[in-house]
Scaffold this motif. Structure first.
Motif, short mmCIF file in Angstrom:
data_model
loop_
_atom_site.label_atom_id
_atom_site.label_comp_id
_atom_site.label_asym_id
_atom_site.label_seq_id
_atom_site.Cartn_x
_atom_site.Cartn_y
_atom_site.Cartn_z
N LEU A 27 0.83 -1.20 0.00
CA LEU A 27 0.00 0.00 0.00
C LEU A 27 0.87 1.26 0.00
O LEU A 27 0.61 2.21 -0.74
CB LEU A 27 -0.95 0.01 1.21
CG LEU A 27 -2.12 -0.96 1.16
CD1 LEU A 27 -2.78 -1.06 2.53
CD2 LEU A 27 -3.13 -0.53 0.10
N LEU A 28 1.91 1.25 0.83
CA LEU A 28 2.82 2.40 0.89
C LEU A 28 3.55 2.59 -0.44
O LEU A 28 3.68 3.71 -0.94
CB LEU A 28 3.82 2.24 2.03
CG LEU A 28 3.25 2.35 3.44
CD1 LEU A 28 4.29 1.91 4.47
CD2 LEU A 28 2.75 3.75 3.72
N GLU A 29 4.00 1.49 -1.03
CA GLU A 29 4.71 1.57 -2.31
C GLU A 29 3.80 2.09 -3.42
O GLU A 29 4.28 2.69 -4.38
CB GLU A 29 5.29 0.21 -2.68
CG GLU A 29 6.49 -0.16 -1.82
CD GLU A 29 7.02 -1.55 -2.07
OE1 GLU A 29 6.39 -2.34 -2.83
OE2 GLU A 29 8.08 -1.89 -1.49
N ASP A 30 2.50 1.88 -3.26
CA ASP A 30 1.53 2.39 -4.24
C ASP A 30 1.13 3.84 -3.94
O ASP A 30 0.26 4.39 -4.61
CB ASP A 30 0.28 1.50 -4.29
CG ASP A 30 0.52 0.21 -5.05
OD1 ASP A 30 1.53 0.12 -5.77
OD2 ASP A 30 -0.32 -0.70 -4.94
N GLY A 31 1.69 4.43 -2.88
CA GLY A 31 1.44 5.82 -2.56
C GLY A 31 0.31 6.08 -1.60
O GLY A 31 -0.08 7.23 -1.38
N ASN A 32 -0.24 5.04 -1.00
CA ASN A 32 -1.34 5.20 -0.04
C ASN A 32 -0.85 5.65 1.32
O ASN A 32 0.28 5.38 1.72
CB ASN A 32 -2.09 3.87 0.13
CG ASN A 32 -2.80 3.45 -1.11
OD1 ASN A 32 -3.86 3.96 -1.43
ND2 ASN A 32 -2.22 2.51 -1.85
N THR A 33 -1.73 6.33 2.04
CA THR A 33 -1.52 6.61 3.46
C THR A 33 -2.12 5.43 4.21
O THR A 33 -3.23 5.01 3.92
CB THR A 33 -2.21 7.92 3.86
OG1 THR A 33 -1.63 8.99 3.12
CG2 THR A 33 -2.05 8.19 5.35
N VAL A 34 -1.37 4.91 5.18
CA VAL A 34 -1.79 3.69 5.87
C VAL A 34 -1.82 3.94 7.38
O VAL A 34 -0.92 4.55 7.95
CB VAL A 34 -0.84 2.52 5.57
CG1 VAL A 34 -1.26 1.26 6.32
CG2 VAL A 34 -0.77 2.25 4.07
N ARG A 35 -2.88 3.46 7.99
CA ARG A 35 -2.97 3.39 9.45
C ARG A 35 -2.97 1.91 9.79
O ARG A 35 -3.82 1.16 9.32
CB ARG A 35 -4.24 4.04 9.94
CG ARG A 35 -4.25 5.53 9.65
CD ARG A 35 -5.49 6.15 10.17
NE ARG A 35 -5.55 7.56 9.78
CZ ARG A 35 -6.65 8.25 9.78
NH1 ARG A 35 -7.79 7.69 10.16
NH2 ARG A 35 -6.64 9.50 9.41
N ALA A 36 -2.01 1.51 10.59
CA ALA A 36 -1.91 0.10 10.98
C ALA A 36 -2.16 -0.01 12.48
O ALA A 36 -1.61 0.77 13.26
CB ALA A 36 -0.54 -0.45 10.64
N THR A 37 -3.00 -0.94 12.86
CA THR A 37 -3.25 -1.15 14.29
C THR A 37 -2.33 -2.24 14.81
O THR A 37 -2.05 -3.23 14.13
CB THR A 37 -4.72 -1.53 14.58
OG1 THR A 37 -5.03 -2.76 13.94
CG2 THR A 37 -5.66 -0.42 14.12
N VAL A 38 -1.84 -2.01 16.02
CA VAL A 38 -1.01 -2.96 16.75
C VAL A 38 -1.43 -2.90 18.21
O VAL A 38 -2.08 -1.95 18.63
CB VAL A 38 0.50 -2.63 16.60
CG1 VAL A 38 0.95 -2.78 15.16
CG2 VAL A 38 0.82 -1.24 17.10
N ARG A 39 -1.09 -3.89 18.98
CA ARG A 39 -1.49 -3.88 20.39
C ARG A 39 -0.81 -2.76 21.16
O ARG A 39 -1.41 -2.13 22.03
CB ARG A 39 -1.17 -5.22 21.05
CG ARG A 39 -2.12 -6.30 20.65
CD ARG A 39 -1.88 -7.55 21.46
NE ARG A 39 -2.55 -8.67 20.83
CZ ARG A 39 -2.09 -9.89 20.82
NH1 ARG A 39 -0.96 -10.18 21.43
NH2 ARG A 39 -2.74 -10.84 20.22
#
Length: 128
Positions: A27-39
């Protein structure tokens, strides 16, 4: 047909998992902004690969604290997102005494919590 705003952030649950990490990367390589959830986004070990991706894509990856069994913990991370890729799932190392209680119930309840957050009216970025 629903149109998804390509500028809207994409939420990836379970961001530290193997599959989620690859999804985040692509997703990042395609230029998207990403929100990732982690504990725990402040965890000193286990998130190095995500921090490296964040450095390689400044301002494009944010880590959010969320827990499958904590109703409402996905709401903030989901704010403004139009696409959710749900990969979070319970994971245990060692003996599993009660698969129903240790894996199945948390997976189902967690998926319900993620879906509930995705349908809350407050998650839109300004459209009513």
């Amino acid at each position: 047909m629903t149109t998804i705003d390509p500028a809207a952030p994409v939420l990836v649950t379970g961001g530290s998992g193997y599959l989620a990490s690859w999804i985040v990367r692509y997703l990042l390589e395609d230029g998207n902004t990403v929100r990732a959830t982690v504990r725990n986004p402040d965890k000193p070990k286990g998130l190095e690969h995500l921090h490296k991706l964040a450095e390689a894509h400044p301002g494009k990856l944010m880590l959010h604290k969320a827990d499958l069994l904590d109703d409402g913990s996905y709401t903030a991370a989901m704010q403004g997102c139009e696409l959710v890729i749900h990969t979070a799932s319970p994971f245990l190392v060692g003996r599993i005494d009660d698969p129903q209680e240790q894996l199945i119930r948390p997976a189902l309840e967690g998926t319900r919590n993620v879906l509930a957050a995705s349908t809350r009216p407050s998650r839109s970025s300004g459209s009513s």
